[in-house]
Enzyme design. Structure first.
Site, PDB file in Angstrom:
ATOM      1  N   LYS A   1       0.849  -1.187   0.000  1.00  0.00           N
ATOM      2  CA  LYS A   1       0.000   0.000   0.000  1.00  0.00           C
ATOM      3  C   LYS A   1       0.887   1.239   0.000  1.00  0.00           C
ATOM      4  CE  LYS A   1      -3.852   1.990   2.693  1.00  0.00           C
ATOM      5  NZ  LYS A   1      -4.735   1.759   3.871  1.00  0.00           N
TER       6      LYS A   1
ATOM      7  N   SER B   1      -9.404   1.717   3.074  1.00  0.00           N
ATOM      8  CA  SER B   1      -8.588   2.531   2.189  1.00  0.00           C
ATOM      9  C   SER B   1      -7.590   1.700   1.384  1.00  0.00           C
ATOM     10  CB  SER B   1      -7.833   3.581   3.011  1.00  0.00           C
ATOM     11  OG  SER B   1      -6.995   2.973   3.983  1.00  0.00           O
TER      12      SER B   1
ATOM     13  N   SER C   1      -9.761  -0.719   7.288  1.00  0.00           N
ATOM     14  CA  SER C   1      -9.202  -0.701   5.938  1.00  0.00           C
ATOM     15  C   SER C   1      -8.509  -1.996   5.539  1.00  0.00           C
ATOM     16  CB  SER C   1      -8.217   0.462   5.793  1.00  0.00           C
ATOM     17  OG  SER C   1      -8.884   1.697   5.958  1.00  0.00           O
TER      18      SER C   1
END
Length: 592
Positions: free
Chosen positions: A71, A145, A169
């Site tokens: 990420k 996210s 997330s």
């Protein structure tokens, strides 16, 4: 290609493919994915990692040649970190601690993935790099996210991916893309080299196709980092396999506390998932989850949003136009809370924590839907904040209350979209949750992610945790008997119902509580019904201390021939009690 660790390792051993060939193929496929990657590593950027494999022994590196994604709020040396905000971008001088551990174990980074800007959102649409569409249906959200990390795992671009999880997330995207999403106990995976959202709550999370793979990655990544002030060492009891009992209890919210926000298909899938849990040995306990939901409200309605403001202070104060409008609107509110607001919320959280811990202690595991509804991109665009809030209904309280959690897929809805549940318990129970997640996957055998590759049951190859000990009980400590609470209050769980070898005699010894004394007799012995309970080793001393004579602890031979620690008795017990060997067990004797 099946990219699970076991399948990929087999392919390497059989010379079916090389890491160089695999990475080249994956890069070509990944280049076609839209709005998923922020930075896909070039051939020259992956070359050092591939070259390093030549000096690593695959037998000693559990992630040898395994591709993974990161990420883009987590640092990878020499590669930009953007947190989905181009103006914030910087070149990382070194990799995040958790990334270093994975690379040292042989993993190969493929690229940095898209996310909701500054990890603020559960939708996967709040990025200037574009919305990341769901891996099953592009009209639905992927969840955020950690949107990009979930989609590249689900579509077979990588074996696993790193996300972050402050409010859900690492779990919401797992649910929406048919993945396992492990949100470890806070501090077990270092946050050094991670752009913070709420620094006191942040977790690095793991997306994988299977619970087996999540466990392998977790054990590599959970390396204590003293440069992270929130780091915690992984206790011995959480380092090996911790099996949950074949029969186990699980708490679910009261019916009136369940929320599906108009989704009949998710409600039906939840009912099916609970039924499946009961089929594999679970006993449902409907429980008041009010303390958990009260705590959840504090995350965005309370002063914790000030942490998000602090993490982005420089850009929100000096270059606010660099932020997306929705991200700025949420984070800007963090400038307002006062110190008195923070302490008021801390007092409220402490009260909720006290009540929540009692709830957790009453069962083996807690269960909720991972999400109450799966929204389309259009629905999120219509009400971006309200529906994002609804997505966090079952997730926002986890880190505030210091729980470990894992999202596990359980079925597909009537619309052929993924559904899953979240298992959670107290901190440092990650291995217990992984074991139950594996049992669920073994039972359901859903295809891997958004591929058509079938799920394969893989036998555990890890040793049981050194933090636990098996104890054979034969009398008053059996399930439902008068002293069983001495096991359950110490966190022990039932592992096996079995019999001893035919080498024992049993005597009923009188006392304040009548007890069985089992003495070895190889010439005139009987076989007796017993139970094997698994107990945290830290509790074993106090348990043994309470054993009254003539009973003691030694090695008991089971019918399988295995010797396990358990209750035995000194020879003079024969003079104290009556011979009850003919009954074949304590329960039958008591019933008589």
């Amino acid at each position: 290609m099946n990219l699970t660790i076991d399948a990929l390792s087999s392919a390497y051993r059989n010379d079916e493919i090389t890491p160089e060939e695999l990475i080249q193929q994956l890069r070509l496929k990944a280049e076609k994915q839209k709005n998923v990657w922020i930075h896909l590593l070039s051939e020259s950027e992956t070359a050092p990692y591939l070259s390093a494999l030549k000096s690593k022994n695959p037998e000693e590196c559990p992630l040898w040649g395994v591709p993974f994604a990161i990420k883009d709020n987590i640092d990878l040396a020499g590669i930009p970190t953007t947190a989905a905000c181009p103006e914030f971008s910087y070149i990382a001088e070194k990799s995040a601690h958790v990334v270093e551990q994975l690379i040292a174990a042989g993993a190969i980074p493929l690229g940095k993935t898209n996310l909701d800007q500054f990890a603020t959102g559960l939708v996967g649409t709040r990025s200037p790099y574009g919305a990341t569409a769901n891996s099953f249906d592009k009209n639905y959200i992927s969840g955020g996210s950690s949107s990009g990390s979930s989609v590249v795992t689900a579509t077979g671009m990588v074996t696993f991916a790193l996300g972050t999880d402050t409010a859900g997330s690492g779990r919401i995207p797992a649910c929406f893309n048919n993945l396992v999403g492990l949100k470890p106990s806070i501090g077990l995976l270092s946050a050094s080299g991670v752009v913070p959202a709420c620094r006191s709550l942040d977790c690095v999370s793991i997306f994988s196709l299977t619970a087996d793979d999540a466990r392998t990655v977790f054990l590599v990544a959970a390396d204590f980092d003293d440069s992270d002030s929130y780091a915690r060492p992984n206790p011995i009891a959480n380092q090996g396999i911790v099996e949950i009992g074949r029969e186990f209890s699980f708490a679910v919210p009261l019916p009136e506390q369940l929320a599906f926000f108009g989704s009949d298909s998710y409600q039906a899938a939840y009912v099916e998932a609970i039924s499946d849990l009961e089929e594999i040995g679970g006993t449902k306990v409907e429980t008041d989850f009010s303390p958990l939901f009260d705590a959840a409200k504090l995350l965005y309605e309370g002063p914790w949003v000030a942490e998000r403001y602090l993490a982005t202070k420089e850009i929100i104060e000096n270059n606010p136009s660099a932020m997306m409008e929705v991200t700025h609107k949420i984070i800007a509110g963090g400038a307002n809370p006062k110190a008195t607001d923070a302490f008021t919320a801390l007092y409220q959280l402490r009260a909720a924590k006290q009540l929540s811990d009692k709830l957790v202690a009453s069962v083996d595991v807690l269960v909720t839907p991972t999400a109450g509804r799966h929204f389309t991109l259009e629905e999120i665009e219509q009400e971006p904040i309200a529906r994002n809030s609804q997505l966090g209904y079952y997730t926002n309280f986890m880190n505030l209350l210091d729980f470990a959690a894992i999202a596990v897929p359980t079925s597909f809805t009537t619309q052929k979209m993924p559904f899953g549940i979240t298992l959670f318990s107290s901190a440092m129970t990650d291995q217990k949750l992984l074991s139950l997640a594996k049992r669920i996957q073994d039972a359901n055998k859903l295809p891997l992610g958004a591929t058509n590759i079938p799920y394969t049951v893989v036998e555990d190859n890890l040793e049981p945790s050194l933090g636990y000990i098996d104890v054979v009980v034969c009398g008053a400590h059996l399930s439902g008997m008068v002293l069983n609470h001495q096991l359950t209050e110490r966190g022990a769980f039932l592992k096996q119902v079995t019999e001893t070898s035919a080498q024992y005699k049993m005597f009923a010894v009188p006392g304040s509580v009548e007890r069985p004394a089992m003495i070895r007799d190889e010439n005139n012995g009987y076989s007796f019904a017993v139970e094997v309970w698994t107990m945290p080793i830290r509790e074993f001393g106090s348990f043994v201390y309470g054993i009254a004579q003539p009973l003691g602890i030694g090695k008991v031979e089971l019918a399988s021939g295995e010797y396990v620690t358990g209750f035995i008795a000194e020879g003079y017990a024969e003079d104290l009690g009556k011979d009850i060997s003919k009954f074949g067990g304590w329960r039958k004797y008591k019933a008589s």
